[in-house]
Design a protein around this motif. Structure first.
Motif, mmCIF file in Angstrom:
data_model
loop_
_atom_site.group_PDB
_atom_site.id
_atom_site.type_symbol
_atom_site.label_atom_id
_atom_site.label_comp_id
_atom_site.label_asym_id
_atom_site.label_seq_id
_atom_site.Cartn_x
_atom_site.Cartn_y
_atom_site.Cartn_z
ATOM 1 N N TRP A 97 19.170 108.210 28.905
ATOM 2 C CA TRP A 97 20.541 108.425 28.410
ATOM 3 C C TRP A 97 21.335 109.149 29.498
ATOM 4 N N VAL A 120 22.589 99.380 28.313
ATOM 5 C CA VAL A 120 23.791 99.366 27.485
ATOM 6 C C VAL A 120 24.760 100.358 28.108
ATOM 7 N N PHE A 136 23.642 100.001 19.260
ATOM 8 C CA PHE A 136 24.712 100.672 19.995
ATOM 9 C C PHE A 136 26.033 99.970 19.690
ATOM 10 N N VAL A 159 20.939 103.839 28.932
ATOM 11 C CA VAL A 159 22.177 103.796 28.147
ATOM 12 C C VAL A 159 23.155 104.813 28.727
#
Ligand code: FAD
Length: 328
Positions: A97, A120, A136, A159
């Motif tokens: 992340w 993503v 998401f 992400v």
């Protein structure tokens, strides 16, 4: 059991708020038994010790510090190598992340490619569905449509989360601080060197992370016209932004531009002054929590997204607001 890893980002020695938001986003998607580590890349100047300690108090299970003087300035190959080192120390198949910042946007696809992970970008929301997959939400077509994208269960992923969309993780002073572990790092021979960084003069508050933004458009009429907006922003502890109309007219720097081809912002309060509300501008600010529009044209499209509309001359309304606020 999945390993989640948040890449912490600092600016001027301070942990960026988006990193705490990324921790909260990851925590919100974790299953029982999952673990969350924060990775901090630092320049070995001791300045970031407080940052590692703060990360250890904000809902992480472990903090990994990769320390080397070369990490003081962002260089894609070197920072990527440092993250891969951290990946080896944790779990290469982890869920990563990052903040959707200039550095996060640059690093995330490189990291995903090297780890063979799904990616993503610019997630506005993330939640674990009943089937166990993390879903998401992303904006498409300048915010006109939303996409929901899921990654395979337990597959590695990278992400980036859009700043100001997740409530930041809060410190748990009662809990035991997570252990902090250093990982040795030998930087690779880099083909890119950052020689110098020249800062653009800007306000004290970073526009991308500002909780309050006072933005001006062509209706502000001159660069001098932006002064009351700056005064109002300072009183509110916010930042000044602008429409492309104002930037094109030379009233302010393009660094302030908000919209489809500028910055995307989601502050708690967005005050649009003399901005008509073209779709390209709305693309960058319509997800703000509360929008106040000041425009002398009652039919201006900005009023269609505003929570509060003031039909009036900004050169009368803003000084009145400043007077009220200064008196409180
Ligand atoms: P205007 O549309 O001229 O509006 C000025 C407003 O000020 C009017 O509504 C007027 O009523 C009001 N006003 C005037 N005087 C006063 C006063 N004294 N008090 C109160 N109100 C007053 N635009 C962006 O902003 N960001 C982008 O990222 C962006 N990207 C673009 C990308 C593309 C491909 C294209 C084609 C366009 C893009 N634009 C972008 C431009 C966009 O279409 C508009 O032209 C621009 O947003 C208009 O800026 P504005 O609202 O400041 O000016």
């Amino acid at each position: 059991m999945s390993q989640h890893i948040v890449v912490a980002e600092c600016r001027d020695g301070q942990l960026r708020r988006v990193s705490l938001e990324a921790i909260a986003a990851a925590r919100g998607c974790m299953k029982d038994g999952d673990r969350l580590a924060a990775v901090l890349l630092r320049a070995g100047d001791g300045e970031a010790d407080a940052v590692a300690e703060a990360l250890a108090q904000h809902g992480t299970d472990e903090v990994i510090v990769v320390d080397h003087p070369i990490l003081g300035r962002y260089a894609p190959e070197v920072h990527l190598a440092a993250l891969l080192e951290a990946a080896r120390a944790l779990a290469p198949e982890a869920r990563w992340w990052l903040g959707h910042t200039a550095i996060g946007r640059d690093l995330a696809p490189r990291l995903a490619a090297r780890l063979g992970a799904g990616q993503v970008s610019d997630a506005l929301a993330a939640a674990r569905g009943a089937d166990g997959r993390i879903v998401f939400t992303r904006a498409l077509h300048a915010g006109k449509a939303l996409e929901r994208r899921a990654l395979l269960v337990d597959a590695p992923s990278v992400v980036t989360v859009r700043p100001n969309n997740f409530a930041p993780a809060v410190a748990d002073s009662g809990a035991t601080a997570a252990p902090i572990r250093s990982v040795p790092f030998t930087p690779p021979q880099s083909r890119i060197f950052v020689r110098d960084i020249v800062r653009r003069a800007s306000g004290a508050v970073d526009l991308a992370e500002a909780r309050i933004i006072v933005a001006g458009g062509r209706g502000v009429k001159s660069s001098a016209g932006f002064k009351p907006l700056a005064e109002l922003a300072a009183l509110l502890g916010g930042a000044v932004g602008a429409s492309r109309g104002a930037c094109d007219a030379g009233y302010c720097d393009y660094a302030l531009q908000i919209g489809q081809t500028g910055k995307t912002v989601t502050p708690d309060l967005y005050i649009a002054c003399g901005i008509s509300g073209a779709v390209q501008h709305l693309a960058g600010m319509s997800r703000s929590r509360v929008i106040v529009a000041i425009n002398k044209d009652p039919d201006a499209p900005i009023f269609s997204v505003a929570d509060y509309g003031i039909v009036g001359d900004l050169f009368e309304v803003i000084p009145a607001l400043i007077k009220e606020l200064a008196a409180t």
